[in-house]
Scaffold this motif. Structure first.
Motif, PDB file in Angstrom:
ATOM      1  N   ARG A   1     -12.283 -11.473   9.532  1.00 39.56           N
ATOM      2  CA  ARG A   1     -12.190 -11.319   8.088  1.00 39.56           C
ATOM      3  C   ARG A   1     -10.790 -11.721   7.613  1.00 39.56           C
ATOM      4  O   ARG A   1     -10.630 -12.397   6.595  1.00 39.56           O
ATOM      5  CB  ARG A   1     -12.484  -9.861   7.735  1.00 39.56           C
ATOM      6  CG  ARG A   1     -12.540  -9.566   6.257  1.00 39.56           C
ATOM      7  CD  ARG A   1     -12.929  -8.126   6.011  1.00 39.56           C
ATOM      8  NE  ARG A   1     -11.853  -7.209   6.429  1.00 39.56           N
ATOM      9  CZ  ARG A   1     -11.866  -5.894   6.183  1.00 39.56           C
ATOM     10  NH1 ARG A   1     -12.898  -5.345   5.564  1.00 39.56           N
ATOM     11  NH2 ARG A   1     -10.884  -5.124   6.580  1.00 39.56           N
TER      12      ARG A   1
ATOM     13  N   ALA B   1      -1.839  -9.909  -1.055  1.00 34.71           N
ATOM     14  CA  ALA B   1      -2.900 -10.441  -0.197  1.00 34.71           C
ATOM     15  C   ALA B   1      -3.205 -11.882  -0.574  1.00 34.71           C
ATOM     16  O   ALA B   1      -3.408 -12.733   0.291  1.00 34.71           O
ATOM     17  CB  ALA B   1      -4.156  -9.582  -0.328  1.00 34.71           C
TER      18      ALA B   1
ATOM     19  N   PHE C   1     -11.894 -14.010  -0.526  1.00 35.40           N
ATOM     20  CA  PHE C   1     -12.264 -13.677  -1.903  1.00 35.40           C
ATOM     21  C   PHE C   1     -11.468 -14.481  -2.918  1.00 35.40           C
ATOM     22  O   PHE C   1     -12.001 -14.969  -3.907  1.00 35.40           O
ATOM     23  CB  PHE C   1     -12.072 -12.181  -2.164  1.00 35.40           C
ATOM     24  CG  PHE C   1     -12.282 -11.815  -3.597  1.00 35.40           C
ATOM     25  CD1 PHE C   1     -13.564 -11.750  -4.119  1.00 35.40           C
ATOM     26  CD2 PHE C   1     -11.212 -11.558  -4.448  1.00 35.40           C
ATOM     27  CE1 PHE C   1     -13.779 -11.435  -5.444  1.00 35.40           C
ATOM     28  CE2 PHE C   1     -11.410 -11.242  -5.773  1.00 35.40           C
ATOM     29  CZ  PHE C   1     -12.698 -11.174  -6.271  1.00 35.40           C
TER      30      PHE C   1
ATOM     31  N   ASP D   1     -21.114 -10.698   4.629  1.00 32.58           N
ATOM     32  CA  ASP D   1     -20.440 -10.283   3.394  1.00 32.58           C
ATOM     33  C   ASP D   1     -18.992  -9.911   3.675  1.00 32.58           C
ATOM     34  O   ASP D   1     -18.087 -10.251   2.919  1.00 32.58           O
ATOM     35  CB  ASP D   1     -21.154  -9.084   2.757  1.00 32.58           C
ATOM     36  CG  ASP D   1     -22.362  -9.519   1.943  1.00 32.58           C
ATOM     37  OD1 ASP D   1     -22.467 -10.724   1.660  1.00 32.58           O
ATOM     38  OD2 ASP D   1     -23.188  -8.653   1.596  1.00 32.58           O
TER      39      ASP D   1
ATOM     40  N   LEU E   1      -3.719  -8.329   6.454  1.00 32.23           N
ATOM     41  CA  LEU E   1      -3.508  -7.170   7.316  1.00 32.23           C
ATOM     42  C   LEU E   1      -4.834  -6.806   7.974  1.00 32.23           C
ATOM     43  O   LEU E   1      -5.864  -6.705   7.318  1.00 32.23           O
ATOM     44  CB  LEU E   1      -2.992  -5.985   6.491  1.00 32.23           C
ATOM     45  CG  LEU E   1      -2.868  -4.647   7.237  1.00 32.23           C
ATOM     46  CD1 LEU E   1      -1.823  -4.721   8.334  1.00 32.23           C
ATOM     47  CD2 LEU E   1      -2.533  -3.507   6.273  1.00 32.23           C
TER      48      LEU E   1
ATOM     49  N   THR F   1      -0.855  -4.868  -4.260  1.00 32.37           N
ATOM     50  CA  THR F   1      -1.439  -5.229  -2.972  1.00 32.37           C
ATOM     51  C   THR F   1      -2.286  -6.492  -3.053  1.00 32.37           C
ATOM     52  O   THR F   1      -2.194  -7.376  -2.228  1.00 32.37           O
ATOM     53  CB  THR F   1      -2.303  -4.059  -2.473  1.00 32.37           C
ATOM     54  OG1 THR F   1      -1.461  -2.921  -2.398  1.00 32.37           O
ATOM     55  CG2 THR F   1      -2.894  -4.352  -1.118  1.00 32.37           C
ATOM     56  N   PHE F   2      -3.133  -6.560  -4.117  1.00 33.14           N
ATOM     57  CA  PHE F   2      -4.049  -7.704  -4.154  1.00 33.14           C
ATOM     58  C   PHE F   2      -3.297  -9.015  -4.379  1.00 33.14           C
ATOM     59  O   PHE F   2      -3.686 -10.060  -3.859  1.00 33.14           O
ATOM     60  CB  PHE F   2      -5.151  -7.489  -5.195  1.00 33.14           C
ATOM     61  CG  PHE F   2      -4.731  -7.679  -6.621  1.00 33.14           C
ATOM     62  CD1 PHE F   2      -4.847  -8.921  -7.229  1.00 33.14           C
ATOM     63  CD2 PHE F   2      -4.234  -6.620  -7.374  1.00 33.14           C
ATOM     64  CE1 PHE F   2      -4.484  -9.093  -8.543  1.00 33.14           C
ATOM     65  CE2 PHE F   2      -3.865  -6.790  -8.682  1.00 33.14           C
ATOM     66  CZ  PHE F   2      -3.978  -8.035  -9.275  1.00 33.14           C
TER      67      PHE F   2
ATOM     68  N   ALA G   1     -21.123  -0.624   4.688  1.00 22.64           N
ATOM     69  CA  ALA G   1     -22.483  -0.788   4.185  1.00 22.64           C
ATOM     70  C   ALA G   1     -22.767  -2.223   3.777  1.00 22.64           C
ATOM     71  O   ALA G   1     -23.740  -2.495   3.089  1.00 22.64           O
ATOM     72  CB  ALA G   1     -22.735   0.172   3.030  1.00 22.64           C
ATOM     73  N   MET G   2     -21.899  -3.139   4.183  1.00 21.90           N
ATOM     74  CA  MET G   2     -22.155  -4.547   3.882  1.00 21.90           C
ATOM     75  C   MET G   2     -22.347  -5.307   5.178  1.00 21.90           C
ATOM     76  O   MET G   2     -21.903  -4.870   6.241  1.00 21.90           O
ATOM     77  CB  MET G   2     -20.977  -5.132   3.088  1.00 21.90           C
ATOM     78  CG  MET G   2     -20.834  -4.477   1.732  1.00 21.90           C
ATOM     79  SD  MET G   2     -19.336  -4.962   0.882  1.00 21.90           S
ATOM     80  CE  MET G   2     -19.906  -6.359  -0.007  1.00 21.90           C
TER      81      MET G   2
ATOM     82  N   LEU H   1     -17.072 -13.096   4.063  1.00 21.55           N
ATOM     83  CA  LEU H   1     -16.893 -13.803   2.793  1.00 21.55           C
ATOM     84  C   LEU H   1     -15.831 -13.109   1.944  1.00 21.55           C
ATOM     85  O   LEU H   1     -15.060 -13.758   1.234  1.00 21.55           O
ATOM     86  CB  LEU H   1     -18.216 -13.870   2.036  1.00 21.55           C
ATOM     87  CG  LEU H   1     -19.279 -14.774   2.677  1.00 21.55           C
ATOM     88  CD1 LEU H   1     -20.581 -14.702   1.909  1.00 21.55           C
ATOM     89  CD2 LEU H   1     -18.778 -16.208   2.767  1.00 21.55           C
ATOM     90  N   LEU H   2     -15.781 -11.781   2.018  1.00 25.37           N
ATOM     91  CA  LEU H   2     -14.771 -11.060   1.253  1.00 25.37           C
ATOM     92  C   LEU H   2     -13.365 -11.415   1.713  1.00 25.37           C
ATOM     93  O   LEU H   2     -12.413 -11.348   0.944  1.00 25.37           O
ATOM     94  CB  LEU H   2     -15.001  -9.552   1.360  1.00 25.37           C
ATOM     95  CG  LEU H   2     -16.056  -9.031   0.385  1.00 25.37           C
ATOM     96  CD1 LEU H   2     -16.548  -7.653   0.805  1.00 25.37           C
ATOM     97  CD2 LEU H   2     -15.495  -8.984  -1.031  1.00 25.37           C
TER      98      LEU H   2
ATOM     99  N   LEU I   1       0.845  -1.211   0.000  1.00 25.64           N
ATOM    100  CA  LEU I   1       0.000   0.000   0.000  1.00 25.64           C
ATOM    101  C   LEU I   1       0.872   1.249   0.000  1.00 25.64           C
ATOM    102  O   LEU I   1       0.482   2.292  -0.515  1.00 25.64           O
ATOM    103  CB  LEU I   1      -0.929   0.011   1.211  1.00 25.64           C
ATOM    104  CG  LEU I   1      -2.079  -1.004   1.170  1.00 25.64           C
ATOM    105  CD1 LEU I   1      -2.822  -1.015   2.494  1.00 25.64           C
ATOM    106  CD2 LEU I   1      -3.028  -0.703   0.025  1.00 25.64           C
TER     107      LEU I   1
ATOM    108  N   ARG J   1     -11.028  -0.657   8.935  1.00 25.31           N
ATOM    109  CA  ARG J   1     -11.350  -0.620   7.502  1.00 25.31           C
ATOM    110  C   ARG J   1     -12.294  -1.729   7.064  1.00 25.31           C
ATOM    111  O   ARG J   1     -12.033  -2.467   6.123  1.00 25.31           O
ATOM    112  CB  ARG J   1     -10.055  -0.692   6.678  1.00 25.31           C
ATOM    113  CG  ARG J   1      -9.063   0.395   7.041  1.00 25.31           C
ATOM    114  CD  ARG J   1      -9.548   1.755   6.656  1.00 25.31           C
ATOM    115  NE  ARG J   1      -9.467   1.968   5.230  1.00 25.31           N
ATOM    116  CZ  ARG J   1      -8.388   2.440   4.611  1.00 25.31           C
ATOM    117  NH1 ARG J   1      -7.316   2.752   5.288  1.00 25.31           N
ATOM    118  NH2 ARG J   1      -8.409   2.642   3.322  1.00 25.31           N
ATOM    119  N   LEU J   2     -13.427  -1.821   7.747  1.00 29.58           N
ATOM    120  CA  LEU J   2     -14.452  -2.779   7.321  1.00 29.58           C
ATOM    121  C   LEU J   2     -15.208  -2.169   6.148  1.00 29.58           C
ATOM    122  O   LEU J   2     -15.025  -0.999   5.809  1.00 29.58           O
ATOM    123  CB  LEU J   2     -15.415  -3.052   8.478  1.00 29.58           C
ATOM    124  CG  LEU J   2     -14.758  -3.699   9.691  1.00 29.58           C
ATOM    125  CD1 LEU J   2     -15.725  -3.694  10.869  1.00 29.58           C
ATOM    126  CD2 LEU J   2     -14.303  -5.108   9.374  1.00 29.58           C
ATOM    127  N   PHE J   3     -16.076  -2.957   5.521  1.00 29.33           N
ATOM    128  CA  PHE J   3     -16.965  -2.422   4.493  1.00 29.33           C
ATOM    129  C   PHE J   3     -18.274  -2.096   5.181  1.00 29.33           C
ATOM    130  O   PHE J   3     -19.113  -2.972   5.402  1.00 29.33           O
ATOM    131  CB  PHE J   3     -17.129  -3.437   3.365  1.00 29.33           C
ATOM    132  CG  PHE J   3     -15.814  -3.838   2.774  1.00 29.33           C
ATOM    133  CD1 PHE J   3     -15.068  -2.906   2.031  1.00 29.33           C
ATOM    134  CD2 PHE J   3     -15.283  -5.088   2.983  1.00 29.33           C
ATOM    135  CE1 PHE J   3     -13.832  -3.251   1.514  1.00 29.33           C
ATOM    136  CE2 PHE J   3     -14.051  -5.439   2.468  1.00 29.33           C
ATOM    137  CZ  PHE J   3     -13.319  -4.523   1.732  1.00 29.33           C
TER     138      PHE J   3
END
Ligand SMILES: Nc1ncnc2c1ncn2[C@@H]1O[C@H](COP(=O)(O)OP(=O)(O)OP(=O)(O)O)[C@@H](O)[C@H]1O
Ligand SMILES: [Mg+2]
Lengths: 412, 292, 236
Positions: free
Chosen positions: C149, C76, C104, C97, C82, C72-73, C92-93, C100-101, C52, C88-90
């Motif tokens: 997560r 990961a 991924f 979810d 990390l 980064t991906f 609105a999910m 599950l992410l 990052l 740093r969650l999502f």
């Protein structure tokens, strides 16, 4: 020895001749043409461009401007994008950077209105073939000349036609609607109809200006259906004309007559795209290919048709651009100069009674003190089997009108 | 009164299409934070794609959407890949502005290329649905509009299902919420952008197929929809799919019903008044998320 | 062999140099700690490992494979998870979810359901909140979700950036217990922690960072007994 001399002399002569010849040929009169060549107006602009080009080609092929030793006319096009501001800056560019002797254009009234101001400032004559907003020639300008009829007269002709049809057929209109694109041109016709119609016993039951770039015409057509006028006078560019026509048919809006005001309704795309729906539609226009007043109409149209790649006919706008190029040519011959002021003076005093400019059905072509063409005459056509047939006034018309239009339900 | 009902019905049907077009814009903005000024031009590309499929293959217009979709997905995908992605990668901070300039420029290029390729002619396609009307209780309902509306609703449901229930859909939503965190999950954010752009363009393909039976096709046709789409997207809430669709319905309704009471020329102003009033009451748009 | 091997890494934010020639090693199954004052560059180390905040110079090896050129991906997907500062969650999910992410990437997806069961067993509270939006969880729950997560991806190494930040003392000790349990599972941990004493006590090996440079390193317990460290970081 004698042979040698003769040879040298003849070579010298040839060199001289060629030299002069090319000197003459190189002399050009630059004429600026402002028209929309991109955006949604591009199709109209291209059509006009062909007409100008065709006239210039004919003139140049026939030896150019004789009073200027056969100088050729060179048309320099500038794209207004249909934007009055762009029109102004392009007019300025044509005059200052390109050094044109005269300008023609700019199709849309709003663009003509602003760009003529620039030409007036620089004292360069500006011949307006197609714009009909009254004020264009009502500002005391010395350098603006208009071939087209003023918008307010168009309305008068439309009302005259409606009354005349009523008298002839006994099916008289009592109510009237005006539907127009809310631009200077549309407003100028609508304003005149608002004033004239009541004076002749026609009640205006719908007066609807829709904004340019209207995506859906159904709201306007539904309003038309509710107001239920006997006759609707329409004024549109092409895309809106196509949408309106299709929606009127979809909604089965029945009237005695739908009467267009040229522009979109006279464009070849209109009848091509709406097809049978255009049948019996009336259109006020300055011109048609079947006019009877002069054989030149048929001749020049045939020549244009042959010359254009897609073999198209003149429409009113194109015919006027074609004729205007000849009017300017006439002034150039008279002025015998490329000086804009001289050309302006010549334009002010033209009185054309012959030549290709006569495809326009009125004589003589001359301008009044305002710069407005005097004594214009308008006519009405009706779409019949996909053709634009002149139906009014009767004395120059080729076909008898069908009035009222058949109902949508009764058509095949 | 029937006139008003008729206008309302038409407003909803047309609004559905406005909504669908705006959904595409909103999706791309929401996920990739790209303000796509070439949206109208892409709609035009979609319309021409549908047009040529119909002209050459003579299939049903609604079937053509699927074929057009296949092509348009890659068109959108590579549009993002070739033009926008390099800027996002190169300029980390100033990218937003550059992308606006770039997409505006691309709009002109695409429109003018279309003008060169296809000319300035207006084209229409006569399909089996063109001009067909259902008469219901004295109201005329135009078949292609009703079909287009129903399919739009179905399509938006499908899109929502995709975003909620599938793996990649979840990745798209994750990227839109927190790009860095998404990368930490092993999500290739640039791929998400490309696929999202592709999906957005596919949606335009469907909108194009729904429009074609009763509309015209022209290089500048996108101009008629693009301004409205931006209004709808902001009205519905940036990045919200349902919001954009709802915004479309509202704008369609105001446009159609409003015109029955005031002059059509004034309806645009009416839309803006409603738009501004909505933003004063809900600055984040109808269904937008509050942002800190 | 070390799971992570960082050698002479320097990282910049624009003109500003945040890390000076940092070297550190993370051994398998061990807990490696990084401590230092605010702004010392602890988070930057973790961000550099993840790509990052890419290093300008130096090398980073993961099981012998260089990471510097990967994005980064990709890092990961190699199993480096990390749990970032601020979680740093999502938001609105849903909790589900978010989890599950965490799994991924393709290889993880196969055993996703199984891992989901494990993680939910590990964090019973998350099971209760499964359908709730992540943004509506309490701070402690959010931290657990962030850790959960990270575990969903069956990571090789989990890096945690101040997991106890902003939590109530009760919740902090709960998080510590969880870290202990994770460690017992044999997962390699790289931990950045505010609580120096706790961190050094637990760390098999620890690094002390000052102004972007490693100033001291060694087994945690040894560092804890150093005079200088006790003075500077524990106020003793
Ligand atoms: N994105 C950035 N741009 C510029 N400078 C940054 C950025 N992120 C961090 N820094 C600077 O880099 C230095 C190290 O920051 P870092 O976040 O790694 O510190 P830290 O040790 O994690 O501190 P804390 O304990 O407060 O979390 C700080 O001086 C900070 O201001
Ligand atoms: Mg930090």
């Amino acid at each position: 020895m004698r042979g040698k001399v003769a040879c040298i002399v003849s070579v010298c002569c040839m060199v001289l001749l060629l030299g002069f010849g090319t000197a003459f040929a190189q002399q050009e009169i630059k004429i600026g043409v402002l028209i929309p060549l991109s955006g949604s107006m591009a199709v109209i602009g291209e059509n006009l461009q062909m007409a100008h080009d065709f006239a210039a080609k004919e003139i140049n092929d026939a030896g150019g401007v004789k009073s200027l030793k056969g100088a050729k006319i060179k048309l320099i096009y500038a794209d207004t994008r249909g934007d009055p501001k762009v029109g102004m800056s392009e007019a300025e560019r044509l005059i200052v950077r390109e050094g044109v002797s005269a300008i023609m254009g700019a199709f849309q009234s709003s663009v003509s209105y602003t760009s003529t101001e620039v030409a007036e400032k620089y004292q360069v004559p500006y011949l307006v073939p197609n714009s009909l907003m009254d004020q264009i020639t009502e500002r005391g300008f010395k350098y603006t000349f208009r071939v087209e009829r003023k918008g307010s007269y168009w309305a008068k002709d439309q009302i005259d036609f409606i009354l005349d049809m009523g008298k002839k057929t006994g099916v008289q209109a009592k109510t009237i609607g005006v539907v127009y694109e809310n631009t200077d041109m549309g407003q100028s016709i609508a304003k005149a109809i608002r004033k004239l119609a009541p004076e002749h016993g026609l009640k205006v039951v719908l007066d609807e200006g829709y904004p340019p770039k209207t995506a859906d015409m159904t709201p306007v057509v539904l309003k038309m259906k509710r107001a239920n006028p006997d006759v609707v006078i329409l004024n549109s560019y092409i895309s809106d004309a196509i949408l309106l026509m299709r929606t009127i048919a979809d909604q089965r809006v029945n009237t005695m007559a739908l009467l267009g005001s040229s522009s979109g309704y006279s464009d070849p795309s209109f009848v091509k795209e709406v097809g049978k729906l255009a049948e019996y539609f009336f259109d006020l226009t300055e011109w048609t290919t079947d006019l009877k007043h002069s054989p030149l109409v048929a001749q020049k149209n045939a020549a244009f048709k042959k010359w254009t790649k897609d073999h198209r006919d003149f429409n009113g706008g194109a015919a006027f651009c074609y004729a205007s190029t000849y009017i300017l040519y006439d002034a150039l011959e008279k002025a015998a100069s490329t000086d804009p002021k001289r050309i302006r003076d010549a334009l002010a005093t033209v009185k054309i009674t012959k030549g290709p400019a006569m495809i326009i059905p009125w004589t003589p072509i001359e301008f009044d003190a305002e710069g407005q063409a005097r004594g214009a005459r308008m006519l009405v056509i009706q779409y019949r089997d996909g053709q634009r047939k002149s139906v009014w006034p009767a004395n120059i018309a080729s076909t008898a009108p069908v009035w009222p239009m058949p109902k949508w339900e009764e058509r095949k | 009164m029937t006139g008003i009902i008729e206008a309302a019905v038409n407003g909803i049907l047309m609004g559905g299409l406005y909504g669908l077009i705006a959904v595409s814009l909103s999706l791309i903005f929401g996920v990739a934070k790209i303000v796509n000024f070439a949206h109208g031009a892409l709609l035009m590309v979609a319309l021409f794609t549908v047009y040529w499929i119909l002209e050459l293959l003579k299939v049903d217009p609604y079937l053509s959407a699927l074929l057009a979709g296949c092509f348009l997905f890659f068109f959108g995908y590579y549009f993002q890949r070739l033009f926008i992605e390099p800027i996002l990668k190169r300029e980390k901070d100033t990218a937003a502005l550059t992308v606006i300039l770039l997409t505006s420029g691309l709009m002109l290029i695409i429109e003018n290329s279309a003008l060169l390729l296809f000319g300035a002619d207006y084209r229409t396609v006569r399909t089996a649905y063109t001009g067909k009307v259902w008469e219901v209780a004295g109201l005329y309902i135009m078949q292609p509009r009703l079909i287009g509306f129903v399919l739009s609703v179905v399509l938006i449901r499908l899109l929502e299902f995709y975003l909620r229930r599938t793996n990649f859909g979840r990745a798209i939503r994750a990227t839109s919420q927190d790009r860095e965190a998404a990368r930490l999950m092993g999500i290739d954010d640039y791929r998400v952008y490309k696929v999202t752009f592709g999906i957005g363009t596919v949606i335009l393909g469907f909108a194009a197929a729904f429009l074609t039976p009763f509309y015209f096709i022209h290089p500048a046709v996108g101009d008629l929809f693009v301004g409205k789409s931006f209004v709808i997207v902001v009205l519905g809430g940036l990045g919200s799919i349902t919001g954009a669709f709802l915004g479309g319905l509202i704008v369609g309704l105001i446009e159609s019903v409003g015109a029955q009471f005031i002059n059509s020329a004034m309806v645009e102003s009416l839309i803006f008044i409603v738009f501004i009033a909505c933003l004063v009451i809900r600055p984040m748009g109808l269904l937008g998320k509050e942002r800190e | 062999m070390a799971v992570l091997e960082i050698e002479g890494v320097s990282t910049f934010y624009g003109e500003f140099q945040a890390l000076y020639d940092v070297s550190l090693k993370v051994e398998e199954h061990a807990l490696t700690g990084i401590v230092g004052a605010n702004g010392a560059g602890k988070s930057t180390i973790l961000r550099t490992i993840c790509g990052l905040a890419p290093a300008r110079s130096g090398s980073i090896l993961h099981n012998g494979v260089p990471l510097e050129r990967l994005s980064t991906f990709e890092i990961a997907r190699r199993g480096i998870a990390l749990v970032p500062e601020g979680r740093r969650l999502f938001p609105a999910m849903t909790v589900l979810d978010n989890l599950l992410l965490g799994a991924f990437s393709k290889p993880e997806r196969e055993s996703r359901e199984k891992r989901l069961g494990e993680v939910l067993k590990f964090f019973p509270i998350l099971k209760k909140r499964k359908a709730q939006l992540a943004g509506t969880l309490s701070g402690g729950e959010q931290q657990m979700l962030a850790i959960g997560r990270a575990l969903m991806g069956k990571p090789d190494i989990v890096m945690l950036d101040e997991p106890s930040l902003g939590l109530s003392p009760k919740m902090v000790s709960h998080i510590y217990r969880i870290l202990d349990e994770i460690r017992e599972l044999g997962i390699t941990i790289l931990l950045v922690e505010q609580n120096v004493e706790w961190c050094l006590k637990k760390a098999d090996r620890a690094y002390i960072l000052e102004n972007g440079s490693v100033v001291l390193e060694g087994p945690g317990k040894e560092l804890l007994s150093e005079e200088g460290v006790r003075k500077a970081y524990l106020g003793l």
